[in-house]
Design a protein around this motif. Structure first.
Motif, PDB file in Angstrom:
ATOM      1  N   ILE A 199      -0.377  40.120  32.564  1.00 30.98           N
ATOM      2  CA  ILE A 199      -0.291  41.540  32.790  1.00 30.98           C
ATOM      3  C   ILE A 199       1.251  41.764  33.779  1.00 30.98           C
ATOM      4  O   ILE A 199       1.143  41.272  34.781  1.00 30.98           O
ATOM      5  N   MET A 200       2.116  42.375  32.853  1.00 25.24           N
ATOM      6  CA  MET A 200       3.226  42.115  33.449  1.00 25.24           C
ATOM      7  C   MET A 200       4.057  43.653  33.833  1.00 25.24           C
ATOM      8  O   MET A 200       3.743  44.889  33.349  1.00 25.24           O
ATOM      9  N   GLY A 201       4.722  43.552  35.253  1.00 25.01           N
ATOM     10  CA  GLY A 201       5.362  44.776  35.407  1.00 25.01           C
ATOM     11  C   GLY A 201       5.979  44.701  36.895  1.00 25.01           C
ATOM     12  O   GLY A 201       5.867  43.670  37.274  1.00 25.01           O
ATOM     13  N   PRO A 202       7.121  45.440  37.127  1.00 24.05           N
ATOM     14  CA  PRO A 202       7.975  45.472  38.403  1.00 24.05           C
ATOM     15  C   PRO A 202       7.086  45.582  39.596  1.00 24.05           C
ATOM     16  O   PRO A 202       5.979  46.322  39.522  1.00 24.05           O
ATOM     17  N   GLY A 235     -11.962  27.540  26.381  1.00 30.86           N
ATOM     18  CA  GLY A 235     -12.744  28.864  26.303  1.00 30.86           C
ATOM     19  C   GLY A 235     -12.537  29.852  27.609  1.00 30.86           C
ATOM     20  O   GLY A 235     -13.095  30.744  27.603  1.00 30.86           O
ATOM     21  N   THR A 236     -11.891  29.269  28.469  1.00 28.92           N
ATOM     22  CA  THR A 236     -11.861  30.092  29.677  1.00 28.92           C
ATOM     23  C   THR A 236     -10.747  31.127  29.474  1.00 28.92           C
ATOM     24  O   THR A 236      -9.728  30.907  28.858  1.00 28.92           O
ATOM     25  N   THR A 237     -11.037  32.397  29.891  1.00 33.46           N
ATOM     26  CA  THR A 237     -10.214  33.358  29.774  1.00 33.46           C
ATOM     27  C   THR A 237      -9.317  33.380  31.160  1.00 33.46           C
ATOM     28  O   THR A 237      -9.552  33.133  32.148  1.00 33.46           O
ATOM     29  N   ILE A 238      -7.919  33.534  30.566  1.00 29.67           N
ATOM     30  CA  ILE A 238      -6.860  33.598  31.579  1.00 29.67           C
ATOM     31  C   ILE A 238      -6.118  34.772  31.604  1.00 29.67           C
ATOM     32  O   ILE A 238      -5.423  35.108  30.567  1.00 29.67           O
ATOM     33  N   VAL A 239      -6.106  35.354  32.854  1.00 32.20           N
ATOM     34  CA  VAL A 239      -5.125  36.615  33.052  1.00 32.20           C
ATOM     35  C   VAL A 239      -4.287  36.209  34.046  1.00 32.20           C
ATOM     36  O   VAL A 239      -4.470  35.874  35.114  1.00 32.20           O
ATOM     37  N   ILE A 240      -2.834  36.144  33.814  1.00 32.83           N
ATOM     38  CA  ILE A 240      -1.754  36.037  34.573  1.00 32.83           C
ATOM     39  C   ILE A 240      -0.943  37.332  35.116  1.00 32.83           C
ATOM     40  O   ILE A 240      -0.772  38.096  34.244  1.00 32.83           O
ATOM     41  N   VAL A 241      -0.957  37.630  36.236  1.00 34.02           N
ATOM     42  CA  VAL A 241      -0.242  38.824  36.716  1.00 34.02           C
ATOM     43  C   VAL A 241       1.060  38.452  37.207  1.00 34.02           C
ATOM     44  O   VAL A 241       1.335  37.546  38.125  1.00 34.02           O
ATOM     45  N   THR A 242       2.130  39.127  36.655  1.00 31.84           N
ATOM     46  CA  THR A 242       3.556  38.640  36.774  1.00 31.84           C
ATOM     47  C   THR A 242       4.479  39.705  36.685  1.00 31.84           C
ATOM     48  O   THR A 242       4.524  40.703  36.205  1.00 31.84           O
ATOM     49  N   HIS A 243       5.629  39.447  37.356  1.00 34.41           N
ATOM     50  CA  HIS A 243       6.632  40.441  37.089  1.00 34.41           C
ATOM     51  C   HIS A 243       7.725  39.715  36.244  1.00 34.41           C
ATOM     52  O   HIS A 243       8.979  40.620  35.846  1.00 34.41           O
TER      53      HIS A 243
END
Length: 244
Positions: A48-51, A203-211
Motif C-alpha cells: 500500500i503505497m502513497g506519500p 501462505g502468509t499474507t504480506i502487506v507492506i505500507v510504504t512511500h
C-alpha cells in the motif's frame, strides 16, 4: 448470505468496503480516508503505497485493528472490527496479525530470544513451548547465534530480522509491515524483502505500507493511495533486480 459464502470461498482475509475515516480538528472535519474499497485474499503479497499524508498509515491502522472507520466496513479474518470490543480487537491482533515496524520496537531490557517469546506470552502459552517456538522462528531468519544478544548489540538488518521473527512466531495469517526497509541500507533492504518473499511462499499474507515506489514495484500487487482515495490497484511485473 450468498455474498458472505462467496467471500469465504474466495478466502478473503482483509475486506474494506466504502471506508471513510474523519478527524475533527477545531471547527474542521479532515478526511483521512474518503471511500476505500479493496479485498485481500489469504496468501497475497501486496504493498500500500502513497506519500506522507495520503492516508496509507490510516489504512494500515484499519488493517491492524488499531482504529475503526467513521463509516463503512472493515473486516479482518471475516470479523467486522467496528463491532468488536477493545479486548476482542486485542485478541484478533495477537492471533491474526504480525507487525513489523521501521524502528523495530524491540525491548532493550530483553535479549533477542525474550523479545520473540513475548507475543506468545500474551497468548498464554507455557514458557517451555514459548522458548521452543521462538528459537524456531529465529532459526528461520538466520539468527540462531544471536539469541542471547541484546538489541543494542545488533545491526539494523539483524534487528529487523528479529522483528520479523517476533511477527511470525505466532503463525499469523497476515504480516503487516510499516516501512520495513526505511531504516536499512539498500542491500540489507533487499535481503529483508527476500525474507518476506520466503514467508509469503508458505501462505502468509504480506502487506507492506510504504512511500517508496521501488518497494511498490517489488510486490506482486500495489495499491496506490492519494488524498484518501485509491488512485490505482494493479498487478506488477516484478523487477527481479529490485530484490536480488
Amino acid at each position: 448470505m450468498e455474498k458472505a459464502s462467496k467471500e469465504k470461498k474466495d478466502n478473503v482475509v482483509i475486506r474494506m468496503e466504502h471506508v471513510v475515516k474523519t478527524y475533527v480538528m477545531g471547527e474542521n472535519i479532515v478526511y483521512a480516508l474518503k471511500d476505500i474499497n479493496f479485498t485481500v485474499k489469504q496468501g497475497e503479497f501486496l504493498s500500500i503505497m502513497g506519500p506522507s499524508g495520503s492516508g496509507k498509515s490510516t489504512c494500515m491502522n484499519m488493517i491492524g485493528c488499531l482504529d475503526c472507520p467513521s463509516s463503512g466496513t472493515v473486516e479482518i479474518g471475516g470479523k467486522e472490527t467496528a463491532k468488536m470490543t477493545e479486548k476482542e480487537l486485542a485478541v484478533l491482533r495477537n492471533k491474526t496479525i504480525g507487525f513489523v515496524f521501521q524502528q523495530y520496537h524491540l525491548l532493550t531490557s530483553m535479549n533477542v530470544l525474550e523479545n520473540v517469546m513475548l507475543p506468545l506470552r500474551y497468548q498464554g502459552i507455557e514458557r517451555a513451548l514459548r522458548r521452543d517456538m521462538a528459537e524456531t522462528a529465529l532459526e528461520r531468519v538466520g539468527l540462531q547465534d544471536r539469541m542471547k544478544h541484546r538489541p543494542t548489540e545488533l545491526s539494523g538488518g539483524q534487528k529487523q530480522r528479529v522483528a520479523i521473527a517476533r511477527a511470525t512466531v505466532t503463525n499469523p495469517h497476515i504480516i503487516l509491515a510499516d516501512e520495513p526497509t526505511g531504516a536499512l541500507d539498500s542491500e540489507t533492504g533487499r535481503q529483508v524483502l527476500s525474507l518476506f518473499d520466503e514467508i509469503n511462499s508458505k501462505g502468509t499474507t504480506i502487506v507492506i505500507v510504504t512511500h517508496d515506489p521501488k518497494i511498490g514495484l517489488s510486490t506482486p500487487r500495489c495499491i496506490r493511495i492519494l488524498d484518501g482515495l485509491i488512485e490505482s490497484d494493479s498487478s506488477n511485473v516484478i523487477n527481479k533486480e529490485i530484490k536480488s
